[in-house]
Design a protein around this motif. Structure first.
Motif, PDB file in Angstrom:
ATOM      1  N   ALA A 217       0.871  -1.144   0.147  1.00  0.00           N
ATOM      2  CA  ALA A 217       0.008  -0.034   0.045  1.00  0.00           C
ATOM      3  C   ALA A 217       0.910   1.353   0.206  1.00  0.00           C
ATOM      4  O   ALA A 217       2.075   1.336   0.390  1.00  0.00           O
ATOM      5  CB  ALA A 217      -0.906  -0.040   1.258  1.00  0.00           C
TER       6      ALA A 217
ATOM      7  N   THR B 253      -4.496   7.143  -1.945  1.00  0.00           N
ATOM      8  CA  THR B 253      -3.748   6.019  -1.513  1.00  0.00           C
ATOM      9  C   THR B 253      -4.114   4.763  -2.649  1.00  0.00           C
ATOM     10  O   THR B 253      -4.805   5.093  -3.722  1.00  0.00           O
ATOM     11  CB  THR B 253      -4.607   5.496  -0.197  1.00  0.00           C
ATOM     12  OG1 THR B 253      -5.978   5.299  -0.609  1.00  0.00           O
ATOM     13  CG2 THR B 253      -4.474   6.344   0.934  1.00  0.00           C
TER      14      THR B 253
ATOM     15  N   TYR C 279      -3.326   0.434  -3.482  1.00  0.00           N
ATOM     16  CA  TYR C 279      -3.130  -0.975  -2.553  1.00  0.00           C
ATOM     17  C   TYR C 279      -3.034  -1.760  -3.807  1.00  0.00           C
ATOM     18  O   TYR C 279      -3.606  -1.818  -4.869  1.00  0.00           O
ATOM     19  CB  TYR C 279      -4.590  -1.187  -1.874  1.00  0.00           C
ATOM     20  CG  TYR C 279      -4.867  -0.370  -1.085  1.00  0.00           C
ATOM     21  CD1 TYR C 279      -5.814   0.917  -1.192  1.00  0.00           C
ATOM     22  CD2 TYR C 279      -4.501  -0.614   0.381  1.00  0.00           C
ATOM     23  CE1 TYR C 279      -6.047   1.558  -0.185  1.00  0.00           C
ATOM     24  CE2 TYR C 279      -4.692   0.348   1.556  1.00  0.00           C
ATOM     25  CZ  TYR C 279      -5.590   1.264   1.175  1.00  0.00           C
ATOM     26  OH  TYR C 279      -5.725   2.519   2.225  1.00  0.00           O
TER      27      TYR C 279
ATOM     28  N   LYS D   7      -6.702  -5.338  -1.131  1.00  0.00           N
ATOM     29  CA  LYS D   7      -7.514  -4.368  -1.423  1.00  0.00           C
ATOM     30  C   LYS D   7      -8.898  -4.656  -0.586  1.00  0.00           C
ATOM     31  O   LYS D   7      -9.324  -5.658  -0.750  1.00  0.00           O
ATOM     32  CB  LYS D   7      -7.906  -4.223  -2.745  1.00  0.00           C
ATOM     33  CG  LYS D   7      -8.597  -2.758  -3.021  1.00  0.00           C
ATOM     34  CD  LYS D   7      -8.471  -2.505  -4.630  1.00  0.00           C
ATOM     35  CE  LYS D   7      -7.098  -2.281  -5.175  1.00  0.00           C
ATOM     36  NZ  LYS D   7      -7.065  -1.902  -6.713  1.00  0.00           N
TER      37      LYS D   7
END
Length: 121
Positions: free
Chosen positions: A48, A57, A59, A64
């Motif tokens: 991440a 952000t 991931y 996720k």
């Protein structure tokens, strides 16, 4: 920039852990941060990443919906909240600082010591 991850441990499948990564230096908040992991016998992989101020952000597909990265620049700390843990999440987890304000999967130039996460089935 110096980084130190902590918060790892042993947890049963389905459980949760929160990792913390404390940083030093006045430039901590200038750069994106990321979490990576390395399982025994495997290459290190991206987990991440979070932008300079936390507004963006990204991931890995494998985490996720289960993991959440966040940061508190006032405390020079980045977090990784890990929920619904699976045995395949077992690895040494590392935090890192990226030479950019934006999140990403590469371009990290400062790495902290890792913390072990073990998920039992």
């Amino acid at each position: 920039v110096q980084l130190q991850a902590c918060g790892g441990g042993l947890v049963q499948a389905g459980g949760s852990l929160r990792l913390s990564c404390a940083g030093s230096g006045p430039t901590f908040s200038n750069f994106a941060k990321g979490w990576f992991r390395q399982a025994p016998g495997k290459e290190r992989e991206f987990v991440a990443s979070i932008s300079r101020y936390g507004g963006t952000t990204s991931y890995a597909d494998s985490v996720k919906g289960r993991f959440t990265i966040s940061r508190d620049n006032a405390k020079n700390t980045v977090y990784l909240q890990m929920n619904s843990l699976k045995p395949e999440d077992t690895a040494v987890y590392y935090c890192a600082s990226r030479h950019s304000a934006a999140p990403g999967t590469s371009g990290y130039d400062y790495w902290g010591l890792g913390t072990q996460v073990t998920v039992s089935s």
